[in-house]
Scaffold this motif. Sequence first.
Motif, PDB file in Angstrom:
ATOM      1  N   ASP A 140      31.568 -34.544  -6.971  1.00  0.00           N
ATOM      2  CA  ASP A 140      30.163 -34.372  -6.609  1.00  0.00           C
ATOM      3  C   ASP A 140      29.666 -35.635  -5.916  1.00  0.00           C
ATOM      4  OD1 ASP A 140      27.485 -33.671  -6.416  1.00  0.00           O
ATOM      5  OD2 ASP A 140      27.371 -32.912  -8.456  1.00  0.00           O
ATOM      6  N   ASP A 141      29.176 -35.490  -4.693  1.00  0.00           N
ATOM      7  CA  ASP A 141      28.585 -36.629  -3.984  1.00  0.00           C
ATOM      8  C   ASP A 141      27.085 -36.442  -3.776  1.00  0.00           C
ATOM      9  OD1 ASP A 141      28.427 -34.738  -1.988  1.00  0.00           O
ATOM     10  OD2 ASP A 141      29.562 -35.866  -0.500  1.00  0.00           O
ATOM     11  N   SER A 142      26.494 -35.511  -4.538  1.00  0.00           N
ATOM     12  CA  SER A 142      25.069 -35.209  -4.359  1.00  0.00           C
ATOM     13  C   SER A 142      24.249 -35.499  -5.606  1.00  0.00           C
ATOM     14  CB  SER A 142      24.895 -33.739  -3.958  1.00  0.00           C
ATOM     15  OG  SER A 142      25.322 -32.873  -5.000  1.00  0.00           O
ATOM     16  N   VAL A 143      24.799 -36.239  -6.544  1.00  0.00           N
ATOM     17  CA  VAL A 143      24.084 -36.492  -7.794  1.00  0.00           C
ATOM     18  C   VAL A 143      22.839 -37.331  -7.538  1.00  0.00           C
ATOM     19  CG1 VAL A 143      24.227 -37.514 -10.089  1.00  0.00           C
ATOM     20  CG2 VAL A 143      26.190 -36.276  -9.153  1.00  0.00           C
ATOM     21  N   PHE A 144      22.994 -38.424  -6.797  1.00  0.00           N
ATOM     22  CA  PHE A 144      21.868 -39.304  -6.504  1.00  0.00           C
ATOM     23  C   PHE A 144      21.624 -39.369  -5.003  1.00  0.00           C
ATOM     24  CE2 PHE A 144      23.503 -41.052 -10.546  1.00  0.00           C
ATOM     25  CZ  PHE A 144      22.346 -40.966 -11.311  1.00  0.00           C
ATOM     26  N   ASP A 145      20.361 -39.464  -4.624  1.00  0.00           N
ATOM     27  CA  ASP A 145      20.017 -39.646  -3.214  1.00  0.00           C
ATOM     28  C   ASP A 145      20.483 -41.024  -2.738  1.00  0.00           C
ATOM     29  OD1 ASP A 145      18.792 -37.172  -3.035  1.00  0.00           O
ATOM     30  OD2 ASP A 145      16.816 -37.964  -3.585  1.00  0.00           O
ATOM     31  N   PRO A 146      20.771 -41.157  -1.445  1.00  0.00           N
ATOM     32  CA  PRO A 146      21.156 -42.476  -0.915  1.00  0.00           C
ATOM     33  C   PRO A 146      20.053 -43.510  -1.141  1.00  0.00           C
ATOM     34  CG  PRO A 146      21.674 -40.747   0.652  1.00  0.00           C
ATOM     35  CD  PRO A 146      20.832 -40.116  -0.411  1.00  0.00           C
ATOM     36  N   TRP A 147      20.437 -44.775  -1.240  1.00  0.00           N
ATOM     37  CA  TRP A 147      19.475 -45.847  -1.403  1.00  0.00           C
ATOM     38  C   TRP A 147      19.788 -46.952  -0.404  1.00  0.00           C
ATOM     39  CZ3 TRP A 147      23.570 -44.876  -4.573  1.00  0.00           C
ATOM     40  CH2 TRP A 147      24.497 -45.903  -4.781  1.00  0.00           C
ATOM     41  N   VAL A 150      24.517 -35.525   1.053  1.00  0.00           N
ATOM     42  CA  VAL A 150      23.135 -36.005   1.024  1.00  0.00           C
ATOM     43  C   VAL A 150      22.805 -36.828   2.269  1.00  0.00           C
ATOM     44  CG1 VAL A 150      22.819 -35.924  -1.468  1.00  0.00           C
ATOM     45  CG2 VAL A 150      23.899 -37.929  -0.445  1.00  0.00           C
ATOM     46  N   GLY A 151      23.668 -36.778   3.287  1.00  0.00           N
ATOM     47  CA  GLY A 151      23.398 -37.452   4.549  1.00  0.00           C
ATOM     48  C   GLY A 151      24.423 -38.519   4.891  1.00  0.00           C
ATOM     49  N   LYS A 152      24.200 -39.196   6.027  1.00  0.00           N
ATOM     50  CA  LYS A 152      25.103 -40.238   6.485  1.00  0.00           C
ATOM     51  C   LYS A 152      24.800 -41.547   5.758  1.00  0.00           C
ATOM     52  CE  LYS A 152      25.630 -38.338  11.161  1.00  0.00           C
ATOM     53  NZ  LYS A 152      25.469 -38.586  12.620  1.00  0.00           N
ATOM     54  N   VAL A 153      25.862 -42.249   5.379  1.00  0.00           N
ATOM     55  CA  VAL A 153      25.683 -43.534   4.697  1.00  0.00           C
ATOM     56  C   VAL A 153      26.666 -44.549   5.259  1.00  0.00           C
ATOM     57  CG1 VAL A 153      24.826 -42.473   2.566  1.00  0.00           C
ATOM     58  CG2 VAL A 153      27.276 -42.922   2.834  1.00  0.00           C
ATOM     59  N   ALA A 154      26.348 -45.835   5.057  1.00  0.00           N
ATOM     60  CA  ALA A 154      27.206 -46.913   5.529  1.00  0.00           C
ATOM     61  C   ALA A 154      28.112 -47.448   4.422  1.00  0.00           C
ATOM     62  CB  ALA A 154      26.345 -48.056   6.077  1.00  0.00           C
ATOM     63  N   ALA A 208      25.619 -44.587  -1.047  1.00  0.00           N
ATOM     64  CA  ALA A 208      25.649 -43.384  -1.876  1.00  0.00           C
ATOM     65  C   ALA A 208      26.850 -43.472  -2.802  1.00  0.00           C
ATOM     66  CB  ALA A 208      25.725 -42.127  -1.007  1.00  0.00           C
ATOM     67  N   VAL A 209      26.915 -42.544  -3.743  1.00  0.00           N
ATOM     68  CA  VAL A 209      28.008 -42.539  -4.707  1.00  0.00           C
ATOM     69  C   VAL A 209      28.641 -41.152  -4.756  1.00  0.00           C
ATOM     70  CG1 VAL A 209      26.432 -42.060  -6.627  1.00  0.00           C
ATOM     71  CG2 VAL A 209      28.681 -43.057  -7.090  1.00  0.00           C
ATOM     72  N   ALA A 210      29.960 -41.131  -4.826  1.00  0.00           N
ATOM     73  CA  ALA A 210      30.719 -39.882  -4.964  1.00  0.00           C
ATOM     74  C   ALA A 210      31.520 -39.967  -6.255  1.00  0.00           C
ATOM     75  CB  ALA A 210      31.645 -39.669  -3.770  1.00  0.00           C
ATOM     76  N   TYR A 211      31.419 -38.923  -7.069  1.00  0.00           N
ATOM     77  CA  TYR A 211      32.090 -38.899  -8.363  1.00  0.00           C
ATOM     78  C   TYR A 211      33.285 -37.953  -8.333  1.00  0.00           C
ATOM     79  CZ  TYR A 211      27.818 -41.090 -10.204  1.00  0.00           C
ATOM     80  OH  TYR A 211      26.774 -41.935 -10.448  1.00  0.00           O
ATOM     81  N   TYR A 212      34.385 -38.370  -8.979  1.00  0.00           N
ATOM     82  CA  TYR A 212      35.594 -37.555  -9.095  1.00  0.00           C
ATOM     83  C   TYR A 212      36.014 -37.588 -10.570  1.00  0.00           C
ATOM     84  CZ  TYR A 212      35.495 -38.574  -4.113  1.00  0.00           C
ATOM     85  OH  TYR A 212      35.100 -38.712  -2.805  1.00  0.00           O
ATOM     86  N   ALA A 213      35.930 -36.454 -11.223  1.00  0.00           N
ATOM     87  CA  ALA A 213      36.166 -36.406 -12.665  1.00  0.00           C
ATOM     88  C   ALA A 213      37.306 -35.460 -13.000  1.00  0.00           C
ATOM     89  CB  ALA A 213      34.892 -35.966 -13.383  1.00  0.00           C
ATOM     90  N   ARG A 214      38.028 -35.817 -14.044  1.00  0.00           N
ATOM     91  CA  ARG A 214      39.172 -35.022 -14.476  1.00  0.00           C
ATOM     92  C   ARG A 214      39.283 -35.078 -15.998  1.00  0.00           C
ATOM     93  NH1 ARG A 214      45.437 -35.366 -12.459  1.00  0.00           N
ATOM     94  NH2 ARG A 214      46.403 -34.573 -14.361  1.00  0.00           N
ATOM     95  N   ALA A 215      39.720 -33.975 -16.593  1.00  0.00           N
ATOM     96  CA  ALA A 215      40.048 -33.928 -18.012  1.00  0.00           C
ATOM     97  C   ALA A 215      41.461 -33.376 -18.146  1.00  0.00           C
ATOM     98  CB  ALA A 215      39.060 -33.057 -18.781  1.00  0.00           C
ATOM     99  N   GLY A 216      42.304 -34.086 -18.896  1.00  0.00           N
ATOM    100  CA  GLY A 216      43.664 -33.620 -19.131  1.00  0.00           C
ATOM    101  C   GLY A 216      44.705 -34.463 -18.422  1.00  0.00           C
ATOM    102  N   ARG A 217      45.937 -34.388 -18.944  1.00  0.00           N
ATOM    103  CA  ARG A 217      47.053 -35.134 -18.353  1.00  0.00           C
ATOM    104  C   ARG A 217      48.328 -34.295 -18.329  1.00  0.00           C
ATOM    105  NH1 ARG A 217      48.920 -39.358 -23.123  1.00  0.00           N
ATOM    106  NH2 ARG A 217      48.267 -38.075 -24.917  1.00  0.00           N
ATOM    107  N   ALA A 218      48.161 -32.965 -18.233  1.00  0.00           N
ATOM    108  CA  ALA A 218      49.324 -32.078 -18.185  1.00  0.00           C
ATOM    109  C   ALA A 218      49.928 -31.998 -16.789  1.00  0.00           C
ATOM    110  CB  ALA A 218      48.941 -30.674 -18.662  1.00  0.00           C
ATOM    111  N   ASP A 219      49.121 -32.271 -15.772  1.00  0.00           N
ATOM    112  CA  ASP A 219      49.529 -32.155 -14.376  1.00  0.00           C
ATOM    113  C   ASP A 219      49.589 -33.550 -13.764  1.00  0.00           C
ATOM    114  OD1 ASP A 219      49.936 -31.543 -11.724  1.00  0.00           O
ATOM    115  OD2 ASP A 219      48.073 -30.410 -11.470  1.00  0.00           O
TER     116      ASP A 219
END
Length: 210
Positions: free
Chosen positions: A88-95, A193-197, A103-114
């Motif tokens: 998800d990269d839409s949690v917070f608006d750019p600042w 949420v738009g273009k960011v630097a 901006a912030v992009a989140y990558y989450a995972r649960a498990g270690r079977a794969d």
Amino acid sequence: MKAKYLAPLALAILAPSVQAHEVWIERDGSGPARIYLGEPEEVLPPEGDPEFDHLKAPKLVPASKAPMTRKAGYLEVAVPAGDVRAQDDSVFDPWGEDGKKEAVAYYARAGRADARAVMPFEIAPASAGADRFVVVRDGKPVAGAEVTVISPDKWKKSLKTDAQGVVAVPLRGKGRYLLTASQKDEGAFETSVGKVAVLHRIATTSFLVD
């Protein structure tokens, strides 16, 4: 205080708050996945983190049309057996200032079977069920990445990946462990949420030790 000073002050407060927060997934057995937003090293308030309302609709990987139910502090979704991933990269608006927005992009995972890493930024087990993990960016291991381990009793330790992007996780008993890593990229990025630097990428992986 004059109005023209309010926006910079708000941004100064927002930036550290955003970067302190993480998205992570918890799953027990083959039950539904629970997707959280907050500070995992802290005890979560009964009603969830104060910023939880910003977490609207993280995208499951692979994509799924399964409905997400908003609970007290997390989103719940039924998923197939196995590891669970969401981004998800839409949690917070750019600042920040125009032309220098972040901006912030989140990558989450649960498990270690794969042992595969399929998201752009991911902490994957070196092999199925392993206690050694690889930080992977765009399919390549990241050497020298800082990985923070949070144990079931909230003990916390920072480690560095080796030349192969691998880190060995110290286990301190049974329960749920959370790993987190981040990268800061500068350039020009298109987000939902738009273009960011500047794009802050934050990855988490949780797993259970029985």
